[in-house]
Design a protein around this motif. Sequence first.
Motif, PDB file in Angstrom:
ATOM      1  N   VAL A 149       0.859  -1.205   0.000  1.00  0.00           N
ATOM      2  CA  VAL A 149       0.000   0.000   0.000  1.00  0.00           C
ATOM      3  C   VAL A 149       0.890   1.248   0.000  1.00  0.00           C
ATOM      4  N   ARG A 150       0.460   2.281  -0.707  1.00  0.00           N
ATOM      5  CA  ARG A 150       1.242   3.535  -0.743  1.00  0.00           C
ATOM      6  C   ARG A 150       1.138   4.256   0.604  1.00  0.00           C
ATOM      7  N   PRO A 151       2.088   5.140   0.918  1.00  0.00           N
ATOM      8  CA  PRO A 151       1.964   5.931   2.141  1.00  0.00           C
ATOM      9  C   PRO A 151       0.652   6.730   2.101  1.00  0.00           C
ATOM     10  N   GLY A 152      -0.102   6.672   3.141  1.00  0.00           N
ATOM     11  CA  GLY A 152      -1.410   7.341   3.172  1.00  0.00           C
ATOM     12  C   GLY A 152      -2.547   6.430   2.734  1.00  0.00           C
ATOM     13  N   LEU A 195       0.734   0.642  11.393  1.00  0.00           N
ATOM     14  CA  LEU A 195      -0.399   1.387  10.851  1.00  0.00           C
ATOM     15  C   LEU A 195      -0.808   2.508  11.818  1.00  0.00           C
ATOM     16  N   GLU A 196      -1.446   3.543  11.264  1.00  0.00           N
ATOM     17  CA  GLU A 196      -1.891   4.683  12.087  1.00  0.00           C
ATOM     18  C   GLU A 196      -3.393   4.878  11.937  1.00  0.00           C
ATOM     19  N   ASN A 197      -3.929   5.800  12.714  1.00  0.00           N
ATOM     20  CA  ASN A 197      -5.386   6.105  12.698  1.00  0.00           C
ATOM     21  C   ASN A 197      -6.211   4.819  12.760  1.00  0.00           C
ATOM     22  N   ILE A 198      -5.860   3.979  13.689  1.00  0.00           N
ATOM     23  CA  ILE A 198      -6.464   2.637  13.728  1.00  0.00           C
ATOM     24  C   ILE A 198      -7.865   2.688  14.352  1.00  0.00           C
ATOM     25  N   GLY A 211      -6.827   0.836   9.112  1.00  0.00           N
ATOM     26  CA  GLY A 211      -5.662   1.636   9.477  1.00  0.00           C
ATOM     27  C   GLY A 211      -5.088   2.332   8.254  1.00  0.00           C
ATOM     28  N   THR A 212      -4.285   3.382   8.507  1.00  0.00           N
ATOM     29  CA  THR A 212      -3.649   4.131   7.428  1.00  0.00           C
ATOM     30  C   THR A 212      -2.145   3.899   7.491  1.00  0.00           C
TER      31      THR A 212
END
Length: 213
Positions: A149-152, A195-198, A211-212
């Motif tokens: 997956v690309r960043p973001g 991952l972020e914004n989970i 997640g992002t």
Amino acid sequence: MTADTTFGSEWTGLRGRIMGWYLGSYLRRLSEVLVFGNIRSRVLIEVTEALKGEGAVLDVGAGAGYFSLAIASKLERGRVICLDLSREMLGHLRRTAQKKHLSDRIELLEGSAYQIRLDAGCMDVAISNGVLHELVRPQLVLQEMVRVVRPGGRVIVTDFRDTWLGRRIASAHRSEDHGPFGQQELRKLFLDVGLENIRVTAIRHFVIGVGTK
Ligand SMILES: C[S@@+](CC[C@H](N)C(=O)[O-])C[C@H]1O[C@@H](n2cnc3c(N)ncnc32)[C@H](O)[C@@H]1O
């Protein structure tokens, strides 16, 4: 490497053909909506929100295309790459895509989710439904999803939750497989792969993690 990290699937041969039919059938849709939890609608919301009509989506363990085809039908432009190690499943998927006139948005990729044959960062979204519970090392597959997956970009995983029914279904697989997931457990897995914004939510007998990268 265990057999699982290479080609260990039970979804081949006669079982693959029967399950390919069931997984793409209205019976499955009905059982999901009435019993297990309407997970596909939730995933479609997450994917369409992330893509805004176009982009590249990877469906890991796509099976007969229950998610891939629904996503492809929502895309104005773009493609869904359907990865599975079962030729029987991908055969079902290909035939259904033809019937639904979605072949131009669907690409089949036969192979293992442990080593996804795609370049890093080439996908906008990676999804997987009902696959991680039947793997011995789900974290390795999640890492692969994050890699491509690309960043973001967005990673979405849905699977059986550790309810009585989730455990019951998971026990149909090999004893060494991971089995159903607790909400906290899935959250930790998402955190561990960076991952972020989970967001992790329970939907009846399912759990969904978003997640992002
Ligand atoms: C329960 S089915 C789910 C199919 C689909 N995601 C759905 O929701 O209809 C699990 C699928 O994962 C595939 N699978 C299992 N292990 C895999 C692996 N290591 N690599 C790729 N696909 C795998 C199986 O062949 C099967 O098609």
